[in-house]
Design an enzyme around this catalytic site. Structure first.
Site: not given
Ligand code: UDP
Length: 368
Positions: A173, A177, A250, A281, A301, A349, A351
């Site tokens: 996801r 880059r 989850r 976060r 969170e 999952y 968006d």
């Molecule tokens: N992820 C990570 N470190 C980060 C942010 C994301 O390892 O700092 C991984 C983690 O496994 C997460 C996945 O990337 O579940 C997808 O992140 P995304 O930001 O898309 O998750 P969401 O915002 O949907 O919770």
């Protein structure tokens, strides 16, 4: 006597609201019910100190689909917010997603070529040729250093499972880059509804009967009699009374605080990527709308395994759950009068843009 409707829509979230809006447009009558005391499902926002708070976690709208972007812009104005989270690993700050700023901070490399060489070397040392799970996928994309500092701890907290047991699509996801670009998404269009998401959904539901604090399962047989067809956006296993067992989800718990300071962390999203910090976060809501209020609202969170009575957020799409979902899906296909939709109804999952895309396409098939 109760009025009879063409559609009973269970869930006033994004999927239900889009479907209801489209049905009404075609002259159909709809009743939308939701067990919560508000519309908009998990994209619900409310105002506190003039700040729109994302009660169920940060939602940043992004899409490559122009039709979807034009569609949401019919209902409200979107701002130009670009998501650029930062990661805090034991006090070290890194830019997300993984880009030249991240690589430079991690290794001191300056050019894309140097960054690629570093990653290739780490991938080779780890002996990965064909990644089979999230851990191997992550290392093959960004190397072991970034995996250890920015992915492993966060992912274990987020999913409550080791990275080796998680599907690799989850990490895909995130963009990788080789440019100095901190935009979290590759999408062409991105933004936050000015004034919050609730207004977006409210406008979609304009002129449609909505009953809140109304649980479908308290009175399923009665509700089913009230409409020709049901659009169900709740959890698919709950619909079938968990008869084949529970799917895993989850859940997330939020600790939200109003602080008497103007700016707490200087960014809307800060990920805590070590494994010791108990939360994943911290969101500082005002920064989604470039707020200049005197106070600020933050949410920590905490991720947790879902159990009955909790709010489900993320489907756990590992092999075991995917197999169980397929069995529920087979039951769902036999329910000719029910459409299952959305993140929970389809155990995907999704968006927000994908939810709208699917809801529009299902509505088109159904209504034409
Ligand atoms: N992820 C990570 N470190 C980060 C942010 C994301 O390892 O700092 C991984 C983690 O496994 C997460 C996945 O990337 O579940 C997808 O992140 P995304 O930001 O898309 O998750 P969401 O915002 O949907 O919770």
């Amino acid at each position: 006597m109760n009025k009879h409707y063409d559609y009973l829509i269970v869930g006033a979230g994004l999927y239900g609201a889009v479907f209801a809006h489209e049905a009404k447009k075609q002259g159909k009558s709809c009743l939308v019910i939701d067990k919560k005391n508000h519309i908009a499902g998990n994209i619900y926002t409310y105002e506190c100190e003039g700040i729109n708070v994302h009660q169920y976690g940060a939602h940043i709208f992004h899409t490559n689909n122009k039709e979807v972007w034009d569609y949401v812009n019919n209902f409200t104005t979107f701002n130009r917010y670009t998501n650029s989270p930062i990661a805090n690993y034991k006090g070290e700050i890194y830019n997300m997603p993984f880009n030249m700023n991240t690589f430079n901070k991690m290794w001191g490399v300056i050019t894309p070529q140097q960054a690629k060489e570093k990653i290739d070397q780490q991938k080779k040392d780890a002996g990965i040729t064909e990644p089979k799970n999230l851990e191997e996928q992550a290392i093959s994309l960004v190397g072991t250093d970034i995996y250890e500092k920015l992915i492993n701890g966060y992912t274990q907290k987020q999913w409550g499972r080791p990275c080796k047991e998680l599907p690799s699509f989850i990490i895909k996801r995130l963009p990788v880059r080789f440019t100095y670009d901190n935009n979290y998404f590759n999408a062409l269009y991105q933004g936050i509804p000015v004034g919050g998401y609730t207004k977006l959904v409210e406008n979609m539901l304009s002129g449609i009967e909505v009953r809140l604090n109304t649980d479908y399962f308290d009175n399923k047989a009665e509700f089913d009699k009230m409409a020709d067809k049901v659009v169900y956006t709740g959890a698919i296993d709950a619909y079938f009374g968990y008869s084949l067992g529970e799917l895993q989800y989850r859940s997330v718990r939020f600790e939200t605080e109003t602080l008497d300071i103007e700016n707490y962390q200087g960014n809307a999203v800060v990920n805590y990527t070590d494994s010791e910090t108990p939360y994943t976060r911290i969101i500082e809501h005002k920064h989604f709308e470039f707020g200049t209020q005197e106070k600020t609202v933050i949410s920590r969170e905490y991720s947790a395994e879902w159990k009955k009575g909790d709010e489900p957020y993320y489907p756990v799409n590992d092999d075991k759950n995917s197999q169980l979902y397929e069995k529920y899906k087979a039951l769902a296909d036999k329910e000719t009068n029910v459409i299952f939709g959305g993140r929970l109804g389809e155990y995907k999952y999704y968006d927000m843009d994908k939810v709208i895309e699917v809801a529009l396409s299902v509505a088109k098939n159904e209504l034409n």
